[in-house]
Design an enzyme around this catalytic site. Structure first.
Site, short mmCIF file in Angstrom:
data_model
loop_
_atom_site.label_atom_id
_atom_site.label_comp_id
_atom_site.label_asym_id
_atom_site.label_seq_id
_atom_site.Cartn_x
_atom_site.Cartn_y
_atom_site.Cartn_z
N HIS A 127 0.88 -1.17 0.04
CA HIS A 127 0.09 0.16 0.00
C HIS A 127 0.75 1.22 0.02
O HIS A 127 0.28 2.39 -0.21
CB HIS A 127 -1.07 0.02 1.13
CG HIS A 127 -0.47 0.28 2.52
ND1 HIS A 127 -0.45 -0.93 3.44
CD2 HIS A 127 -0.02 1.24 3.23
CE1 HIS A 127 0.12 -0.13 4.61
NE2 HIS A 127 0.31 0.80 4.34
N ASP A 159 -0.84 -7.50 0.62
CA ASP A 159 -0.12 -6.28 1.04
C ASP A 159 1.23 -6.13 1.18
O ASP A 159 1.78 -5.45 2.13
CB ASP A 159 -0.99 -5.61 2.27
CG ASP A 159 -0.51 -4.15 2.45
OD1 ASP A 159 -0.19 -3.60 1.54
OD2 ASP A 159 -1.08 -3.39 3.48
N SER A 234 4.60 1.41 8.39
CA SER A 234 4.16 0.38 7.44
C SER A 234 5.59 -0.34 6.77
O SER A 234 6.18 0.53 6.24
CB SER A 234 3.27 1.19 6.30
OG SER A 234 1.90 0.88 6.98
#
Length: 284
Positions: A127, A159, A234
């Site tokens: 992402h 992801d 992330s």
């Protein structure tokens, strides 16, 4: 309040996923969504799952407010850190990078990543690349050097994405935990670049295994942790006390979209290794 910058701008979380209930009813229980008061009121605030890459929109400082404007609950005080976690942090930080994707008219996103082998393949979240508009990708090493990264492959459903930097980067690969070895209650560290602050380490425990969370259009099986995870984390590793990667930090639960509340989610190492092996096998 001034906001410190690192690689790119510190950005706020978005990509809200409103459906967390396993029965599919959704999480809304406010009066406007239940005018007749037919559903029982919940004692806990509604949760939303948000990706923790850093994206457009500056992060504001200050106290997080609750629904009625009153200050929200303070973050739990950190527990004493076991001595072995200090060693684990020393081993992990040199293999973790900051990731900047995009930067053109389509926007940019920042996150984290880590070396997975001695060929300088890096694991990160897909992402981050998606929010960067598919543009160029740059990584910043712990020593401040920057390299243009090749996108070896992407797997949006899991992801995950694999990058590659030149051999001259010399990143130390992080060891991966054995499949099925992670246990609830064991201490872990989240390492990454939250709010543009590279090399940040936070400590917690594994709160749950096989937690089902929804991010975008996909449901993910995740490792839940109370280690502090924030925008920019992330793609960074969640490691155990032996410095082994047990997951890739990907999302957090928030109250009304306002920052970390100590419920974070990481893609389990079993999924990470399977996806990375497939991508590297295809892309070299």
């Amino acid at each position: 309040m001034a906001v410190q910058t690192g690689l790119g701008e510190p950005r706020g979380p978005w990509f809200i996923s409103p459906e967390l209930d396993p029965d599919g009813r959704g999480w809304w229980d406010r009066p406007e969504h239940d005018p007749g008061g037919r559903r029982p009121r919940r004692l806990l605030a509604a949760l939303a799952v948000v990706a923790v890459s850093a994206v457009s929109g500056a992060v504001a400082g200050g106290v997080v407010a609750g629904r009625d404007g009153a200050p929200g609950p303070a973050a739990a005080s950190a527990a004493p850190v076991p001595a072995e976690l200090v060693t684990a942090a020393e081993r992990t930080v040199p293999g973790v990078v900051s990731v900047l994707a995009g930067g053109g008219a389509s926007g940019s996103a920042t996150g984290s990543g880590f070396a997975v082998d001695d060929q300088q393949h890096l694991i990160t979240n897909d992402h981050i690349l998606a929010k960067g508009g598919g543009g160029s990708v740059t990584v910043e090493l712990p020593d401040g050097r920057r390299f243009a990264a090749e996108v070896v492959g992407r797997e949006p459903r899991s992801d995950l994405a694999v990058l590659k930097v030149p051999a001259s980067a010399g990143l130390a690969p992080l060891p991966l935990a054995k499949p099925g070895a992670t246990r609830v209650g064991e201490p872990v560290l989240a390492v990454g670049s939250p709010l543009g602050l590279p090399g940040t380490v936070t400590a917690g425990i594994v709160s749950a295994l096989d937690r089902q969370v929804r991010l975008g259009n996909n449901r993910h099986r995740a490792v839940q942790t109370d280690a502090s995870i924030n925008p920019g984390n992330s793609g960074g590793p969640l490691v155990n006390a032996r410095g082994e990667v047990v997951g890739v930090n990907t999302a957090i639960a928030t109250i009304d979209g306002n920052g970390s509340i100590g419920i974070g989610f990481a893609i389990p190492i079993e999924q990470v290794q399977q996806t990375a092996d497939t991508i590297i096998g295809k892309g070299g």
